[in-house]
Write a protein that holds these residues in place. Structure first.
Motif, PDB file in Angstrom:
ATOM      1  N   ALA A  16      -1.979 -16.560  15.050  1.00 37.33           N
ATOM      2  CA  ALA A  16      -1.379 -15.861  16.183  1.00 37.33           C
ATOM      3  C   ALA A  16      -2.384 -14.910  16.827  1.00 37.33           C
ATOM      4  O   ALA A  16      -2.464 -14.822  18.070  1.00 37.33           O
ATOM      5  CB  ALA A  16      -0.133 -15.112  15.733  1.00 37.33           C
ATOM      6  N   GLU A  17      -3.154 -14.206  16.014  1.00 33.72           N
ATOM      7  CA  GLU A  17      -4.163 -13.292  16.563  1.00 33.72           C
ATOM      8  C   GLU A  17      -5.199 -14.058  17.379  1.00 33.72           C
ATOM      9  O   GLU A  17      -5.640 -13.597  18.436  1.00 33.72           O
ATOM     10  CB  GLU A  17      -4.838 -12.525  15.424  1.00 33.72           C
ATOM     11  CG  GLU A  17      -3.963 -11.469  14.778  1.00 33.72           C
ATOM     12  CD  GLU A  17      -3.660 -10.316  15.714  1.00 33.72           C
ATOM     13  OE1 GLU A  17      -4.444 -10.062  16.654  1.00 33.72           O
ATOM     14  OE2 GLU A  17      -2.617  -9.656  15.504  1.00 33.72           O
ATOM     15  N   ARG A  18      -5.588 -15.217  16.899  1.00 34.44           N
ATOM     16  CA  ARG A  18      -6.560 -16.002  17.662  1.00 34.44           C
ATOM     17  C   ARG A  18      -5.958 -16.479  18.984  1.00 34.44           C
ATOM     18  O   ARG A  18      -6.610 -16.424  20.033  1.00 34.44           O
ATOM     19  CB  ARG A  18      -7.021 -17.207  16.836  1.00 34.44           C
ATOM     20  CG  ARG A  18      -7.953 -18.134  17.615  1.00 34.44           C
ATOM     21  CD  ARG A  18      -8.584 -19.185  16.761  1.00 34.44           C
ATOM     22  NE  ARG A  18      -9.370 -20.111  17.581  1.00 34.44           N
ATOM     23  CZ  ARG A  18     -10.089 -21.117  17.112  1.00 34.44           C
ATOM     24  NH1 ARG A  18     -10.139 -21.305  15.799  1.00 34.44           N
ATOM     25  NH2 ARG A  18     -10.762 -21.914  17.899  1.00 34.44           N
ATOM     26  N   ILE A  19      -4.701 -16.922  18.929  1.00 37.93           N
ATOM     27  CA  ILE A  19      -4.069 -17.463  20.131  1.00 37.93           C
ATOM     28  C   ILE A  19      -3.907 -16.392  21.205  1.00 37.93           C
ATOM     29  O   ILE A  19      -4.200 -16.639  22.383  1.00 37.93           O
ATOM     30  CB  ILE A  19      -2.717 -18.105  19.761  1.00 37.93           C
ATOM     31  CG1 ILE A  19      -2.956 -19.388  18.943  1.00 37.93           C
ATOM     32  CG2 ILE A  19      -1.895 -18.422  21.003  1.00 37.93           C
ATOM     33  CD1 ILE A  19      -1.725 -19.918  18.257  1.00 37.93           C
ATOM     34  N   VAL A  20      -3.448 -15.201  20.822  1.00 38.87           N
ATOM     35  CA  VAL A  20      -3.208 -14.171  21.848  1.00 38.87           C
ATOM     36  C   VAL A  20      -4.516 -13.682  22.465  1.00 38.87           C
ATOM     37  O   VAL A  20      -4.499 -13.103  23.562  1.00 38.87           O
ATOM     38  CB  VAL A  20      -2.406 -12.983  21.274  1.00 38.87           C
ATOM     39  CG1 VAL A  20      -1.042 -13.435  20.781  1.00 38.87           C
ATOM     40  CG2 VAL A  20      -3.170 -12.270  20.177  1.00 38.87           C
ATOM     41  N   ALA A  21      -5.633 -13.932  21.809  1.00 37.10           N
ATOM     42  CA  ALA A  21      -6.918 -13.464  22.323  1.00 37.10           C
ATOM     43  C   ALA A  21      -7.653 -14.518  23.142  1.00 37.10           C
ATOM     44  O   ALA A  21      -8.701 -14.222  23.727  1.00 37.10           O
ATOM     45  CB  ALA A  21      -7.813 -13.014  21.162  1.00 37.10           C
ATOM     46  N   GLU A  52       7.177 -17.309  15.241  1.00 36.11           N
ATOM     47  CA  GLU A  52       7.673 -15.958  14.975  1.00 36.11           C
ATOM     48  C   GLU A  52       6.538 -14.938  15.080  1.00 36.11           C
ATOM     49  O   GLU A  52       6.711 -13.850  15.647  1.00 36.11           O
ATOM     50  CB  GLU A  52       8.306 -15.900  13.590  1.00 36.11           C
ATOM     51  CG  GLU A  52       8.870 -14.546  13.207  1.00 36.11           C
ATOM     52  CD  GLU A  52       9.940 -14.047  14.161  1.00 36.11           C
ATOM     53  OE1 GLU A  52      10.097 -12.813  14.302  1.00 36.11           O
ATOM     54  OE2 GLU A  52      10.621 -14.891  14.786  1.00 36.11           O
ATOM     55  N   ALA A  53       5.375 -15.278  14.550  1.00 34.79           N
ATOM     56  CA  ALA A  53       4.236 -14.361  14.618  1.00 34.79           C
ATOM     57  C   ALA A  53       3.816 -14.110  16.066  1.00 34.79           C
ATOM     58  O   ALA A  53       3.413 -12.998  16.428  1.00 34.79           O
ATOM     59  CB  ALA A  53       3.060 -14.918  13.819  1.00 34.79           C
ATOM     60  N   LEU A  54       3.920 -15.119  16.909  1.00 34.55           N
ATOM     61  CA  LEU A  54       3.569 -14.942  18.321  1.00 34.55           C
ATOM     62  C   LEU A  54       4.618 -14.111  19.051  1.00 34.55           C
ATOM     63  O   LEU A  54       4.276 -13.272  19.891  1.00 34.55           O
ATOM     64  CB  LEU A  54       3.422 -16.311  18.989  1.00 34.55           C
ATOM     65  CG  LEU A  54       2.151 -17.082  18.623  1.00 34.55           C
ATOM     66  CD1 LEU A  54       2.272 -18.532  19.043  1.00 34.55           C
ATOM     67  CD2 LEU A  54       0.929 -16.442  19.270  1.00 34.55           C
TER      68      LEU A  54
END
Length: 212
Positions: A16-21, A52-54
């Motif tokens: 999720a951290e990689r995707i949002v960045a 859910e994490a996103l």
């Protein structure tokens, strides 16, 4: 490939951290993510954790299962109910995925995605309503045999099972599909095609290739 141990919770958070960045490769306002794996590897479960994490990070998410885009029985079962080559080549309606899932998320698209198309039990169209994914939203497509079709994924995750683990975790009535997954490994080489690889032989102890 070097893999390191991780929990499913930490894996979902790291993805999720990689995707949002990250931006979309083609400048689209939407991101398209694959969670690829045989049913025995439970790609739907990882997709649910990742969704859910996103959402916790403020992203709208829409999950689409490849199993909702099966072709009609007359086409899927043309060569019998247990033909592994037909399962590999003809069971999933990839043209419909392009038309109803990916093209609406192209730059300048509508963002209106069809969640599913075909009910394999009733063998008829589901007639589901379109879902509008807002700009900044993330599409999560999960299921088997997703790579190698030029789908415009911005991130692809492959759940890897050894042949022994795949056989052990596949229900006996579905083991006729095993040659299809052997062919997928040989022809598509998902371990090399994916951005992230997760070894899931032991569902209690996953390991991954890192964020890339």
């Amino acid at each position: 490939m070097r893999l390191e141990a991780i929990t499913w919770e930490r894996l979902a958070d790291a993805l999720a951290e990689r995707i949002v960045a990250m931006p979309a490769h083609d400048g689209s306002p939407w991101l398209r993510v694959a969670v690829d794996g045989a049913p025995a590897a439970s790609p739907d479960a990882l997709a649910a954790r990742l969704a859910e994490a996103l959402r916790v990070r403020g992203r709208a998410v829409h999950q689409v299962g490849a199993s909702g885009f099966l072709r009609p029985a007359s086409l899927r079962l043309e060569y019998g109910r247990q033909d592994p080559d037909a399962y590999h080549d003809a069971w999933f309606d990839r043209q419909a995925l392009w038309r109803e899932v990916f093209r609406p998320l192209d730059p300048g698209g509508t963002g209106r995605v069809l969640p599913d198309l075909w009910d394999p039990v009733a063998d008829r169209a589901t007639r589901s309503a379109y879902v509008e994914l807002p700009p900044g939203g993330v599409l999560l497509l999960h299921g088997p045999l997703l790579l190698g079709h030029w789908f415009p994924f911005d991130l692809s995750v492959h759940l890897k099972l050894t042949p022994a683990a795949l056989t052990r975790r596949t229900p006996e009535g579905e083991r006729w599909t095993l040659p299809a997954f052997a062919r997928y490994e040989a022809e598509t080489r998902p371990e090399e095609a994916a951005d992230v690889v997760v070894r899931a032989d032991d569902p209690r102890r996953p390991a991954w290739s890192g964020p890339g």
